[in-house]
Enzyme design. Structure first.
Site, PDB file in Angstrom:
ATOM      1  N   GLY A 103      45.853  41.379  35.980  1.00 11.28           N
ATOM      2  CA  GLY A 103      45.270  42.661  36.331  1.00 11.28           C
ATOM      3  C   GLY A 103      44.204  42.988  35.306  1.00 11.28           C
ATOM      4  O   GLY A 103      44.383  42.731  34.113  1.00 11.28           O
ATOM      5  N   LYS A 156      50.284  36.560  37.736  1.00 11.43           N
ATOM      6  CA  LYS A 156      49.360  37.478  38.410  1.00 11.43           C
ATOM      7  C   LYS A 156      48.737  38.360  37.350  1.00 11.43           C
ATOM      8  O   LYS A 156      49.440  39.000  36.570  1.00 11.43           O
ATOM      9  CB  LYS A 156      50.069  38.350  39.444  1.00 11.43           C
ATOM     10  CG  LYS A 156      49.104  39.325  40.137  1.00 11.43           C
ATOM     11  CD  LYS A 156      48.139  38.577  41.031  1.00 11.43           C
ATOM     12  CE  LYS A 156      46.948  39.441  41.463  1.00 11.43           C
ATOM     13  NZ  LYS A 156      45.880  39.459  40.448  1.00 11.43           N
ATOM     14  N   SER A 214      45.692  45.082  38.849  1.00  8.60           N
ATOM     15  CA  SER A 214      46.035  44.203  39.969  1.00  8.60           C
ATOM     16  C   SER A 214      47.381  43.496  39.847  1.00  8.60           C
ATOM     17  O   SER A 214      47.743  42.725  40.743  1.00  8.60           O
ATOM     18  CB  SER A 214      44.931  43.165  40.182  1.00  8.60           C
ATOM     19  OG  SER A 214      43.785  43.773  40.739  1.00  8.60           O
TER      20      SER A 214
END
Length: 326
Positions: free
Chosen positions: A265, A263, A90
């Site tokens: 993942g 961010k 992600s």
């Protein structure tokens, strides 16, 4: 404003002891370079690069860990497995959010543009879109509606998978996001599939991958190198600060009060080896230049759930970086 840079250092007692020098934001290119590091900070950077690579290798154990630390003051990059490909999971979503914001700021679809989606769009991990669909169904509606901005924020801050897929289709598909990367100088990162198929990865598969150097350099360009218009940059920065998924990863190793955004993942289960990733920026509370850090961990072990010790590896990378600039 002149900011001090961090890549002039020695390593003592598990932390880097640093002095400053002048520089400006000129992120390094994504081409091939020695694994330990690149940039123009001279012999001290080479020493730091070697020390950092050794420290990360020790954290790596039987897993595969790639890390890039980019100093936005000089563009110098140090790390480990800098140019090896890793599945993004992600972490691609921060680039998707950047593309949405750039288009909105440059005459494309505005953030208030409504998009519809149905139960057919539901996939695993839908903390924002699934409640919207549930509410729409309760009202007898065939679909739910959210704005481009709402979906982009959900994609970044909660990693909502259906939101990301709806946005990707709206923007022209995975190839359009790859083209965005190329237009911003990243010749490595590629997006090929939607969620969750993009998480299926085997050794040597280039699909939906990046390298630590490429990802750190792209994010430095977008956030600190003029890659995004100022309004888009400000919004992306705000969303990354508000992101809920990285509290136990890189940011866990940084002191409270330091401004940071990230961010994450993750891939776990379905017969895949566990992936624990994080891409973050850090702004020290003084004149020092911001840092961008990209960390990709493939545990090389198959499991059904993430384990605290796996996220702790990235927290330890964060502590190494924090020690470098404390």
């Amino acid at each position: 404003m002149i900011r001090r840079t961090f890549l002039h250092s020695s390593f003592l007692g598990g932390a880097w002891v640093l002095t400053g020098c002048k520089g400006k934001a000129t992120p390094a290119a994504t081409g091939a370079a020695p694994s330990a590091g690149s940039g123009d900070a001279g012999p001290a950077t080479a020493a730091l690069a070697s020390t950092l690579a050794a420290a990360i290798a020790e954290l790596e154990g039987s897993s595969r860990l790639g890390v890039a630390v980019l100093d936005t003051g000089t563009g110098a990059v140090v790390g480990h497995r800098l140019d090896e490909r890793f599945p993004m999971c992600s972490t691609f979503k921060v680039v998707l959010a950047a593309m949405v914001l750039e288009r909105a700021a440059t005459g494309g679809p505005g953030l208030d543009t409504p998009l519809t989606f149905t139960k057919a769009d539901l996939v695993h991990h839908a903390p924002v879109t699934e409640p919207l669909l549930t509410a729409a169904t309760a009202r007898g509606l065939p679909h739910a509606t959210a704005t481009v901005g709402e979906l982009a924020r959900a994609t970044q801050t909660t990693s909502d998978n259906p939101a990301a897929n709806v946005l990707l289709r709206h923007l022209g598909g995975p190839e359009a996001l790859t083209a965005f990367c190329r237009r911003h100088g990243d010749q490595v990162t590629r997006v090929d599939r939607l969620e969750p198929a993009m998480n299926e990865w085997a050794e040597g598969d280039p699909r939906d991958t990046t390298s630590p150097r490429a990802k750190a350099t792209l994010m430095a360009h977008l956030l600190y190198g003029g890659g995004l218009p100022a309004p888009a940059r400000a919004t992306l920065r705000e969303w990354m600060i508000a992101t809920e998924t990285g509290a136990k990863r890189l940011r866990a190793g940084w002191p409270a009060g330091w401004v940071a955004g990230d961010k994450t993942g993750t891939m776990v289960g379905d017969g895949q080896t566990t992936k624990i990733n994080d891409v973050a920026w850090l702004e020290p509370p003084d004149e020092r230049a911001p840092l961008v850090v990209a960390a990709y961990l493939d545990t090389r072990a198959v499991a059904e759930n993430t384990r605290p010790e796996e996220q702790e590896v990235l927290a330890k990378v964060g502590r190494l970086v924090a020690g470098a600039i404390s």
